[in-house]
Design an enzyme around this catalytic site. Structure first.
Site, PDB file in Angstrom:
ATOM      1  N   LYS B  79       0.860  -1.186   0.000  1.00 34.96           N
ATOM      2  CA  LYS B  79       0.000   0.000   0.000  1.00 34.96           C
ATOM      3  C   LYS B  79       0.896   1.237   0.000  1.00 34.96           C
ATOM      4  CE  LYS B  79      -3.912   2.025   2.569  1.00 34.96           C
ATOM      5  NZ  LYS B  79      -4.776   1.888   3.751  1.00 34.96           N
ATOM      6  N   SER B 154      -9.707   1.981   2.797  1.00 36.19           N
ATOM      7  CA  SER B 154      -8.803   2.704   1.922  1.00 36.19           C
ATOM      8  C   SER B 154      -7.778   1.819   1.212  1.00 36.19           C
ATOM      9  CB  SER B 154      -8.047   3.769   2.726  1.00 36.19           C
ATOM     10  OG  SER B 154      -7.207   3.149   3.679  1.00 36.19           O
ATOM     11  N   SER B 178     -10.023  -0.224   7.027  1.00 36.20           N
ATOM     12  CA  SER B 178      -9.408  -0.067   5.707  1.00 36.20           C
ATOM     13  C   SER B 178      -8.745  -1.311   5.125  1.00 36.20           C
ATOM     14  CB  SER B 178      -8.380   1.067   5.737  1.00 36.20           C
ATOM     15  OG  SER B 178      -9.044   2.301   5.716  1.00 36.20           O
TER      16      SER B 178
END
Ligand SMILES: [Zn+2]
Lengths: 478, 479
Positions: B79, B154, B178
């Site tokens: 990420k 996210s 997330s």
């Protein structure tokens, strides 16, 4: 015309003496090339996290114990938010809710007697970087950013610039004695914000205060306080009102200037620092630290009087600066001549210190070399004037006196045969003085002694010469 | 031959060990898959085949020399807010568009030590603020099960990459769901470890008291393998705990017998999509049928969780993101008239709408005069929520709940209404507030073919418990 009362409180920021910064492993060294002691943590890189410096916590607690504070065994850190280029994160890690130390105080001497100035609390925080302005731009040196700082907040217990000075002097002395800070003012180790207000006598409630930020010399603080009191009294006496504001001291112009008023005051939006867990101090550990606390200056003065039999005045002067007292005590143990040593230190050595602008730790004189010098005089190897002549070389070049005496042949002449012939020579060459003496002008003996000393090139033992001259005159019926 | 790009982490490791294929072959297969699919999915912000294959070749050499590191040669997608030295780390923000990481995050250092290949930077909501990955400043990631739908967020890029066959496994971060919610939307496994289990050092902070890094994988076993590498005390992160890391894989045994599963009644109320509720209740039923005991529990303060979360998270974010001011970090405005102007312009230009909204909200709740009413109260409520969970875990081993009230929704559908989007986090935020661990794994799908996730929650540092339960459930599903 009514009298006015002055109220002063101080917030003093002191650099702790740790080797590394508050939340990272960078060195706290002063005076290095800009931005050489920095890392992702103290530069606030994305993702970097603070890690607590246990040594800084210990030093802050020791300072608190020395100042008679209560120690919070559970203490927390907070973020203080404000945008400023000297702090990359745009927030400072500090303590707001639960600081390490609560209460305590500093005793000061005033013309009305000695009095305790209360401390509100001491908290731990990190210092910011240093902004440097150039002709067309500004730069930031982050070497100082993250240096452990403790903030000592006094109660508004001071009522004159002189009291503020006494407080700062004694506070500094205690912190140096505690071994937690050098309190070196030139290096910005000790900086103060002051709060001042005035009010007419009889009024309970304190007047509206102004705060003057970030001063690092005692002289500057004194001047700023004097100026600010004058300014506030002028306004109040004219019937005006003081604005609550933050001001800055301009040393060049010798005046305080408004920085921001209450309406524009920062809202620091404090909240608990989520990256640090609370500091919990083991009670037993704190008690161990307490038991191992160094002496306070007052206790040292007392002990030095007792231990060395030196006058209270001497002990006071010596103990005023811890390094001086440390120096004296080591030298005292080496030579055993306490009062003589104290005299040497308080006159000749201190004179050299003030002339050179150095401290005892900066100059080359060592307890060993001074002790040796005192011993040489005591044993009669050299006389006082010779010793005084040698001292500057000990002080400046770190030479050892016994070796100098030997190499330069400075040992005093106490051989009565040699002195006898010097004396006879002088008596022959100075018939008039001899006649004067015999005619009753006893002062002539001093002149004759001086001449013998001169012939010996200063090496004669003056006491012995005096004695021999007196005996000779006695034999001449003088 | 089977496409090696679709292998699980365990399968890839096995194949590498048995020399069925090389790391270069494995990584090339992944690169090809990304080339083929990512034009649609847009899971990656950055993927450099040359850099990946260079790492792969090195790991093949190491293996030839006898190196047997635990993740040697396997690509792991990252990420884009986890710092990997020398790699970009934009956090999907204009603020850090040109930023390259100066140092390794602890999790990156651990992956490096384990021999993993850094496979590419996955898309996300800007600074991890969002639940759909639509808040990325650069691109919109699509759901591999339906390209018109969001992948969740996210960590939407990581979820889409793993579920879409563009990654063997990935790292995500979970501040309020997330990891778990995108895993649920995309139909993969996502795990949020307990707070303090995995180091946050080097993970660009959103909300420091809530953020955790965790694995996003194809199977529960893969999550166990990856978590073992990530977890542990870190001297650089004072909030990690010095608790021994168990061999999670060793706990993946047995079935449901003897397990006490709690159903928090506050999580089974009207308002959820019926297809989601049905799938989750069906999963619970199958656990009961397999021998688990189902008990009702109550988490009475659940209704405050969303409000508490959006106060505390935004407050922390308002400070964490202050440094992106154009002085040292972040986009710098062209010709500011003053320092204040530099701050204002740089931040106005550099941050996206949602980030600005949260910074403003966070600044507001900390302001003098409002602190007690908002931040202070939220902190107290957080304590109550934490206590709810402590009490619940006295009655059961794990909790089973839905991950999200809805399956993946259409791109653009929720982004117009931030409040609606916030409410979608209702089942995931309490775990972050309580500091406990949770895992999301697929438990069925809607008639429209969208995956539905099952959330299993366990007490703090009870990761082996939820992995064991999830594994048992996964085995039943597969059977
Ligand atoms: Zn540093």
């Amino acid at each position: 015309m009514s009298k006015y009362l002055i109220t002063i409180g101080l917030e003093t920021h002191v650099h702790l003496k740790t080797h590394t910064k508050m939340f990272c492993g960078c060195a706290t060294e002063f005076g290095s090339e800009a931005n050489t002691h920095v890392c992702p943590v103290c530069l606030g890189y994305p993702g970097a996290l603070p890690v607590m410096n246990g040594e800084a916590i210990k030093q802050c607690v020791i300072a608190g114990l020395m100042l008679g504070c209560e120690i919070n065994h559970y203490s927390t850190f907070d973020r203080k938010n404000y945008f400023y280029p000297d702090m990359c994160k745009d927030y400072q890690i500090t303590q707001m809710e639960k600081p390490l130390c609560i209460g305590g105080g500093v005793t000061i001497d005033t013309p009305e007697g000695s009095r305790r100035v209360r401390i509100h609390h001491i908290h731990q925080e990190e210092d910011a970087g240093k902004i440097i302005h150039y002709a067309r731009h500004s730069g930031v040196d982050f070497n100082r950013c993250g240096t452990p700082l403790m903030e000592i907040v006094s109660e508004p217990d001071l009522s004159s610039p002189d009291e503020a000075m006494a407080y700062l002097h004694n506070l500094r002395q205690i912190l140096v004695y505690a071994g937690v800070s050098e309190c070196n003012l030139e290096e910005g180790n000790m900086r103060s914000d002051v709060n001042i207000s005035v009010r007419p006598e009889g009024q309970e409630e304190l007047g509206i205060r102004a705060e003057i930020k970030n001063m690092n010399t005692f002289k500057g603080i004194y001047a700023a306080l004097e100026y600010e009191i004058e300014r506030q009294l002028y306004i109040v006496k004219k019937g005006g009102t003081i604005t609550q504001e933050t001001r800055r001291w301009d040393a060049d112009l010798g005046e305080t200037q408004s920085m921001r008023t209450k309406e524009n005051a920062h809202d620091y939006r404090y909240f608990p620092e989520p990256d640090l867990v609370p500091v919990t101090l083991d009670k037993e550990m704190v008690e161990q630290w307490r038991a191992a606390l160094p002496e306070l200056p007052a206790a040292r003065r007392e002990r030095m009087v007792k231990e060395y039999g030196i006058p209270e005045y001497d002990a006071g002067v010596l103990a005023d600066e811890k390094p001086n007292a440390d120096f004296f005590e080591i030298a005292a143990k080496l030579c055993g001549e306490f009062k003589t040593l104290s005299n040497w230190f308080m006159t000749d050595v201190m004179c050299l210190l003030s002339e050179s602008g150095k401290t005892i730790t900066q100059c080359s004189l060592t307890p060993k070399s001074l002790a040796e010098l005192v011993t040489l005089v005591k044993k009669g190897v050299i006389n006082g004037p010779t010793a005084k002549e040698l001292l500057p070389e000990l002080f400046n070049d770190g030479l050892m006196p016994a070796k100098m005496v030997e190499e330069r042949g400075l040992a005093q002449v106490s051989d009565s045969g040699a002195l006898e012939s010097f004396m006879n020579e002088v008596f022959e060459a100075n018939e008039k003085s001899v006649a004067d003496y015999l005619a009753g002008k006893k002062a002539a003996a001093g002149y004759l002694t001086g001449q013998v000393m001169k012939l010996s090139r200063g090496k004669a033992d003056p006491k012995l010469v005096n004695k021999m001259i007196a005996e000779k005159f006695a034999g001449m019926g003088g | 031959m089977e496409d090696i790009a679709t292998l699980t982490l365990a399968g890839a490791l096995d194949g590498l060990k048995k020399k069925e294929f090389s790391s270069v072959e494995l990584n090339q297969a992944l690169v090809d898959s990304i080339d083929k699919k990512d034009g649609d999915l847009k899971a990656y912000l950055k993927m450099d085949p040359e850099y990946i294959l260079k790492q792969a070749a090195e790991s093949d050499q190491k293996r030839a020399a006898g190196d047997d590191s635990s993740l040697l040669g396997v690509p792991i997608a990252i990420k884009d807010l986890i710092n990997v030295k020398g790699e970009s780390c934009s956090c999907a923000s204009r603020q850090l568009e040109k930023y390259n990481a100066l140092y390794d995050a602890t999790v990156a250092a651990k992956l490096r030590y384990a021999g993993a290949v850094f496979a590419g930077r996955t898309n996300m909501d800007e600074f991890a603020m969002g639940s759909s990955t639509e808040n990325s400043a650069f691109q919109i990631t699509r759901n591999p099960h339906n390209l018109e739908c969001v992948p969740g967020g996210s960590s939407g890029g990581s979820a889409a990459a793993v579920a879409g066959g563009e990654a063997i496994a990935a790292l995500g971060t979970d501040t309020g769901g997330s990891i778990r919610q995108p895993a649920s939307f995309c139909g993969c496994v996502g795990m949020k470890p307990s707070y303090g289990r995995v180091s946050r050092y080097g993970v660009t902070a959103y909300a420091s008291s809530l953020d955790q890094v965790g694995p996003m994988t194809k199977t529960v076993e893969d999550a166990a393998i990856l978590l073992k590498e990530l977890a542990g005390f870190d001297p650089h992160d004072g909030t990690t705990l010095d608790v021994k890391v168990p061999d999670y894989q060793a706990h993946l045994t047995g079935g449901m017998k003897g397990l006490k599963i709690g159903l928090p009644k506050e999580f089974y109320v009207d308002g959820s999509d019926p297809e989601v509720s049905q799938a989750v209740l069906k999963a619970v039923e199958s656990c009961r049928a397999a021998g688990a005991e189902i008990v009702d529990v109550s988490l009475p303060h659940t209704e405050y969780a969303i409000a508490v979360y959006y106060i505390l998270a935004t407050a922390e974010a308002s400070a964490n993101l202050a440094r992106f001011d154009g002085v040292r970090f972040g986009h710098r405005a062209e010709s500011p008239k003053s320092v204040f102007d530099l701050y204002a312009q740089s931040r106005a230009e550099g941050f996206g709408t949602e980030v600005k909204r949260r910074i403003i909200l966070g600044t507001y709740v900390l302001s003098s005069g409002y602190y007690d009413a908002y931040y202070g109260k939220a902190q107290k409520a957080r304590t109550l929520i934490r206590e709810d969970y402590t009490k619940a875990f006295e009655k059961c081993d794990v909790l089973m709940t839905p991950v999200s009230p809805t399956p993946a929704y259409k791109i653009g559908e929720a982004s117009q209404d931030p409040l609606k989007m916030y409410l979608g986090d209702i089942f995931t935020v309490p775990a972050n507030l309580a500091g406990i661990c949770g895992i999301s794994l697929p438990c069925g799908s809607t008639r429209g073919g969208l995956p539905v996730g099952l959330q299993i929650l366990g007490p703090a540092f009870g990761e082996e418990r939820i992995l064991k339960t999830a594994y048992a459930f996964e085995q039943m599903q597969g059977a």
